[in-house]
Write an enzyme that holds these catalytic residues in place. Structure first.
Site, short mmCIF file in Angstrom:
data_model
loop_
_atom_site.label_atom_id
_atom_site.label_comp_id
_atom_site.label_asym_id
_atom_site.label_seq_id
_atom_site.Cartn_x
_atom_site.Cartn_y
_atom_site.Cartn_z
N PRO A 67 0.79 -1.13 0.02
CA PRO A 67 0.03 0.06 0.14
C PRO A 67 0.74 1.22 0.06
O PRO A 67 1.60 1.39 0.99
CB PRO A 67 -0.79 -0.23 1.36
CG PRO A 67 -0.13 -1.07 2.11
CD PRO A 67 0.54 -2.11 1.27
N HIS A 68 0.70 2.10 -0.82
CA HIS A 68 1.46 3.33 -1.23
C HIS A 68 0.84 4.24 -2.30
O HIS A 68 -0.15 3.94 -2.91
CB HIS A 68 2.99 2.98 -1.78
CG HIS A 68 3.07 2.56 -3.27
ND1 HIS A 68 2.41 1.26 -3.60
CD2 HIS A 68 3.36 3.17 -4.21
CE1 HIS A 68 2.79 1.07 -5.06
NE2 HIS A 68 3.19 2.48 -5.28
N GLY A 69 1.25 5.33 -2.25
CA GLY A 69 0.99 6.38 -3.05
C GLY A 69 2.18 6.98 -3.66
O GLY A 69 3.28 6.68 -3.35
#
Length: 363
Positions: free
Chosen positions: A200-202
């Site tokens: 999970p990352h942006g």
């Protein structure tokens, strides 16, 4: 002036009044890593890679679309769906391979992208007769929400989302001060969007030139478009949720099936202009809309999320939004962007906003 090799400082409090600390750490390959959290990060670093890092690509202007596009050939070989044991966004463990984050634990991390298309030291572009080109100045950063390999903006919880907002606000300030004309935090989620790292990352892009679409929005607000009035008209018929002065709604002019925007009911140019109460609502609704999409589609949803805020120096009338564009029109049906949409920018929306809000509200 370059940043120190390793330094710890405290930001202002988050939306709930708790201090947020930031540790800036220069990695062995020269890239900056920033560790944000409620607890000061003081762990000793582990092993690190020392690969040579590309310094961005170049910009070329499209004369018929009035766009500056990024050309970065080195990105062709970027990391593509590694095995779980080779997760580059996980903490570096004593018995494991080096990762992007050379510590055994962290709360939230932001680091310079190894495969950056924009860079503060971008090289001079190739000279092309009849085509305008420019250095691809700017920044590309990766935002890792948590050390766990699985999760999303809902599952990380409100505390972590408020740290994320504090980190976003800090990076807006720093990148604007570094000369970026426009800053865009965003998240790609799901195979259908083309995500190559499941952790999970942006990301955050800092542009030296304001992108064409963002300039159109800046001009619309400057010319008097009133999004606050539109939100007031749209709620409650198109509203999904409302919390602490923040509205989540399906725009009546949606371009994607099940598109959702999150915005303050009162115009704010960026996160820095919002009250703590509004920030709590904004953080909460980022998680709630993510949860609602997953429940509606019955699986992790494929979405493109981006924050749209005013450019460096502000802009009259601008109104901050977080915009979710789903790439699904049903659990087993992808919303493909085909010839007409790609060539003209004219979208064909398969689900009416009136139906989308009813369906999402029923989750």
């Amino acid at each position: 002036m370059s940043e120190p090799l390793d330094a710890l400082h405290q930001l202002g409090p988050d939306a709930s009044g708790r201090p947020v600390h930031c540790r800036t750490f220069r990695k062995a390959d020269g890239r900056m890593l920033r560790l944000y959290g409620h607890t000061p990060h003081t762990l000793a670093p582990g092993q690190q890679e020392t690969d040579d890092i590309a310094l961005g690509g170049e910009l070329r202007h499209h004369p018929l679309r009035d766009e500056w596009n990024i050309y970065a050939a080195h990105r062709q070989n970027r990391t593509f769906k590694p095995a779980a044991s080779d997760d580059p966004l996980a903490p570096t463990l004593p018995s494991g391979p080096p990762t992007e984050i050379p510590f055994t634990d962290f709360e939230l991390a932001v680091f310079d992208n190894k495969f950056s298309g924009l860079h503060s030291c971008a090289p001079d572009p190739a000279a092309l007769d009849g085509v305008a080109s420019a250095r691809a100045l700017g920044a590309c950063e990766v935002v890792v929400y948590a050390p766990q390999a699985e999760g999303n903006l809902c599952s990380i919880g409100q505390d972590r989302r408020e740290i994320l907002l504090a980190a976003w606000e800090d990076r807006y300030r720093a990148l604007h001060e570094a000369g970026c004309a426009y800053v865009l935090p965003f998240e790609n989620r799901g195979d259908e969007v083309g995500v190559t790292l499941p952790h999970p990352h942006g990301q955050i892009y800092g542009f030296s030139k304001i992108p064409h679409i963002q300039q159109q929005a800046i001009d619309a607000f400057a010319n008097g478009y009133d999004l606050a009035a539109e939100i007031a008209r749209a709620m409650p018929d198109y509203g999904l949720a409302e919390e602490h002065g923040i509205a989540a709604f399906c725009p009546r002019f949606s371009r994607f099936p099940y598109e959702v925007w999150i915005a303050p009911k009162t115009a704010r140019q960026g996160l820095q202009d919002m009250t703590d109460r509004e920030k709590r609502g904004f953080a909460s609704l980022l998680g709630e809309i993510t949860r609602r999409y997953d429940a509606f589609f019955g699986r992790p949803s494929a979405t493109m999320l981006a924050l749209h805020a005013a450019p460096r120096g502000g802009s009259h009338g601008y109104h901050l939004t977080a915009q979710f564009y789903p790439l699904l029109r049903a659990a087993d049906r992808v919303k493909y962007l085909a010839s007409v949409e790609q060539h003209t920018g004219v979208m064909t929306v398969d689900v009416m906003p009136e139906a989308a809000v009813v369906a999402l509200r029923a989750v």
